[in-house]
Design a protein around this motif. Structure first.
Motif, PDB file in Angstrom:
ATOM      1  N   ASN A   1       3.368   7.394  -6.648  1.00 29.26           N
ATOM      2  CA  ASN A   1       2.051   7.369  -5.997  1.00 29.26           C
ATOM      3  C   ASN A   1       0.927   7.793  -6.925  1.00 29.26           C
ATOM      4  OD1 ASN A   1       2.593   6.305  -3.417  1.00 29.26           O
ATOM      5  ND2 ASN A   1       3.408   8.272  -2.735  1.00 29.26           N
TER       6      ASN A   1
ATOM      7  N   ASN B   1       9.433  -1.021  -8.238  1.00 30.76           N
ATOM      8  CA  ASN B   1       8.820  -0.639  -6.951  1.00 30.76           C
ATOM      9  C   ASN B   1       7.347  -0.294  -7.105  1.00 30.76           C
ATOM     10  OD1 ASN B   1      11.409  -0.925  -5.906  1.00 30.76           O
ATOM     11  ND2 ASN B   1      11.860   1.251  -6.037  1.00 30.76           N
ATOM     12  N   TYR B   2       6.684  -0.915  -8.084  1.00 30.10           N
ATOM     13  CA  TYR B   2       5.255  -0.672  -8.300  1.00 30.10           C
ATOM     14  C   TYR B   2       4.471  -1.041  -7.037  1.00 30.10           C
ATOM     15  CZ  TYR B   2       5.800  -5.631  -9.278  1.00 30.10           C
ATOM     16  OH  TYR B   2       6.150  -6.950  -9.198  1.00 30.10           O
ATOM     17  N   LEU B   3       3.304  -0.414  -6.896  1.00 29.28           N
ATOM     18  CA  LEU B   3       2.450  -0.639  -5.737  1.00 29.28           C
ATOM     19  C   LEU B   3       1.401  -1.688  -6.067  1.00 29.28           C
ATOM     20  CD1 LEU B   3       1.828   3.112  -4.763  1.00 29.28           C
ATOM     21  CD2 LEU B   3       3.703   1.606  -4.023  1.00 29.28           C
TER      22      LEU B   3
ATOM     23  N   PRO C   1      -2.650   3.939  -3.769  1.00 32.94           N
ATOM     24  CA  PRO C   1      -1.961   4.851  -2.857  1.00 32.94           C
ATOM     25  C   PRO C   1      -2.884   5.783  -2.094  1.00 32.94           C
ATOM     26  CG  PRO C   1      -1.750   5.629  -5.101  1.00 32.94           C
ATOM     27  CD  PRO C   1      -2.410   4.283  -5.178  1.00 32.94           C
TER      28      PRO C   1
ATOM     29  N   ASP D   1       8.480   7.878  -4.379  1.00 33.40           N
ATOM     30  CA  ASP D   1       7.490   7.129  -5.147  1.00 33.40           C
ATOM     31  C   ASP D   1       6.592   8.062  -5.934  1.00 33.40           C
ATOM     32  OD1 ASP D   1       8.401   4.694  -4.297  1.00 33.40           O
ATOM     33  OD2 ASP D   1       6.796   4.339  -2.852  1.00 33.40           O
TER      34      ASP D   1
ATOM     35  N   GLY E   1       8.096   9.428 -10.547  1.00 33.27           N
ATOM     36  CA  GLY E   1       8.525   8.643  -9.398  1.00 33.27           C
ATOM     37  C   GLY E   1       9.913   8.094  -9.637  1.00 33.27           C
TER      38      GLY E   1
ATOM     39  N   ARG F   1       8.651   5.053 -11.011  1.00 35.06           N
ATOM     40  CA  ARG F   1       8.719   4.097  -9.910  1.00 35.06           C
ATOM     41  C   ARG F   1       7.641   4.381  -8.868  1.00 35.06           C
ATOM     42  NH1 ARG F   1      14.458   2.011  -8.132  1.00 35.06           N
ATOM     43  NH2 ARG F   1      15.326   1.427 -10.157  1.00 35.06           N
ATOM     44  N   GLY F   2       7.198   3.314  -8.221  1.00 30.05           N
ATOM     45  CA  GLY F   2       6.297   3.465  -7.086  1.00 30.05           C
ATOM     46  C   GLY F   2       4.909   3.940  -7.457  1.00 30.05           C
ATOM     47  N   ASN F   3       4.348   3.427  -8.560  1.00 33.17           N
ATOM     48  CA  ASN F   3       2.990   3.779  -8.973  1.00 33.17           C
ATOM     49  C   ASN F   3       2.078   2.558  -8.898  1.00 33.17           C
ATOM     50  OD1 ASN F   3       3.264   6.641  -9.929  1.00 33.17           O
ATOM     51  ND2 ASN F   3       4.850   5.684 -11.175  1.00 33.17           N
ATOM     52  N   TYR F   4       0.775   2.810  -8.914  1.00 32.29           N
ATOM     53  CA  TYR F   4      -0.230   1.752  -8.838  1.00 32.29           C
ATOM     54  C   TYR F   4      -0.832   1.553 -10.214  1.00 32.29           C
ATOM     55  CZ  TYR F   4      -4.503  -0.706  -7.397  1.00 32.29           C
ATOM     56  OH  TYR F   4      -5.522  -1.608  -7.250  1.00 32.29           O
TER      57      TYR F   4
END
Length: 345
Positions: free
Chosen positions: A182, A230-232, A236, A180, A175, A205-208
């Motif tokens: 995801n 930018n974490y979730l 997702p 992201d 990501g 970036r952009g992970n849960y």
């Protein structure tokens, strides 16, 4: 084409396939009991190869479930269930640029190991095509070597010792600022992402990483130089899981994953399932004709992994005949996908 076939305990490879440019090959819905070597190996140019919806079960002597030893090409590896290679690797990618989606990989030393890049594990454009990579004793994914630069996007990488291990100059994309990750990282016992490289930063970036706490931050589970901006704060996957064999959403940020082991079995096998939250779950066993063979009563389960043992008997107490059977679970009154098991007598 090899379809609905059975291979069992061959010493070197159960199925070794050389695919050449312009050729097309499909290995679909086969049952492979991996012996002391490799279940399915692809060589040469993999452009026309499709390895889909197969069940591969290994043991402590098995090396790889599926291996791409390719000079070029993008074979499709999708919908496969691979388990039990306790000293081996479910999928080994050492050549080509495979399309890796919707696979359920569990109970191996490594889920996916790779020494090459320029391909994607998961599907950034379609969350219904995510891979489920759980229960591996060393790592869910290993990226090893400077040429290992795959994109790892939209996967459930949970309940492994290490989620993703990165070493020897590997630089996967988990990501970045443009896309992201995801990926869903939950309950990996040591690190969810371990960057063992002494230089460079891995983009994730952009992970849960689990629900965010009062301070707005998720649980920190990574180690080394990893960019997790930018974490979730919410998972997702919503309805995405309905497209994956053996996994289904059962509520907000909740999912239930199924696998049966051993598979094939001489009679006794265990349905393992993992849920993110509390749920009432009823397990049922059906034969290939859709007849109910056995039912286990509804039970309230908390978050985590659980197991139900089937002794191979029908509800009348008689041994079920050899053949294909399907586990399914009803969680909070919503039907899951099934997990297939082969009974051999």
């Amino acid at each position: 084409m090899a379809k609905q076939c059975t291979f069992s305990a061959n010493q070197s490879q159960d199925l070794a396939v050389g695919v050449y440019s312009g050729d097309y090959l499909t290995v679909d819905s086969c049952t492979v009991t991996v012996g002391a070597g490799i279940g399915i190996q692809l060589t040469n140019d993999g452009t026309g190869a499709r390895v889909t919806n197969n069940v591969l079960t290994g043991n402590s002597s098995s090396t790889y479930g599926i291996r791409t030893l390719l000079e070029s090409g993008s074979p499709t590896l999708s919908g496969n269930t691979i388990s039990g290679l306790t000293n081996g690797e479910a999928i080994r990618i050492t050549g080509g640029a495979p399309i890796v989606t919707q696979n359920a990989l569990t109970g191996c030393k490594y889920g996916i190991s790779t020494t090459v890049g320029s391909y994607t594990v998961g599907d950034a454009a379609d969350t219904t095509k995510h891979n489920t990579i759980t229960g591996h004793t060393t790592a869910g994914i290993l990226a090893d070597g400077a040429n290992a630069t795959p994109a790892i996007l939209t996967n459930n990488i949970s309940s492994n010792t290490y989620g993703v291990t990165i070493k020897s100059g590997a630089n996967p994309n988990l990501g970045n600022a443009n896309q992201d990750g995801n990926n869903k990282f939950l309950s990996n016992s040591t690190y969810c992402i371990w960057n063992r490289n002494s230089t460079g930063t891995v983009s994730a970036r952009g992970n849960y990483f689990g629900a965010c706490g009062g301070g707005g931050f998720p649980v920190t589970c990574w180690n080394g130089n990893v960019d997790t901006n930018n974490y979730l704060c919410t998972a997702p996957f919503t309805q995405a899981s309905f497209g994956h064999p053996g996994i289904v959403e059962i509520g907000s940020a909740q999912a239930l994953a199924l696998r049966a082991a051993p598979n094939p079995t001489g009679g006794r096998t265990t349905l393992h399932f993992e849920i993110d939250g509390s749920a009432e779950v009823e397990v049922q066993v059906f034969d290939v004709a859709g007849r109910l063979v056995r039912r286990f009563g509804r039970t309230e389960y908390g978050p985590g992994e659980h197991a139900v043992l089937w002794d191979g008997a029908t509800s009348a107490g008689q041994p079920a005949p050899a053949g294909i059977y399907f586990f399914r679970a009803i969680a909070n009154d919503r039907l899951t996908r099934t997990a297939r098991v082969l009974v051999v007598r």
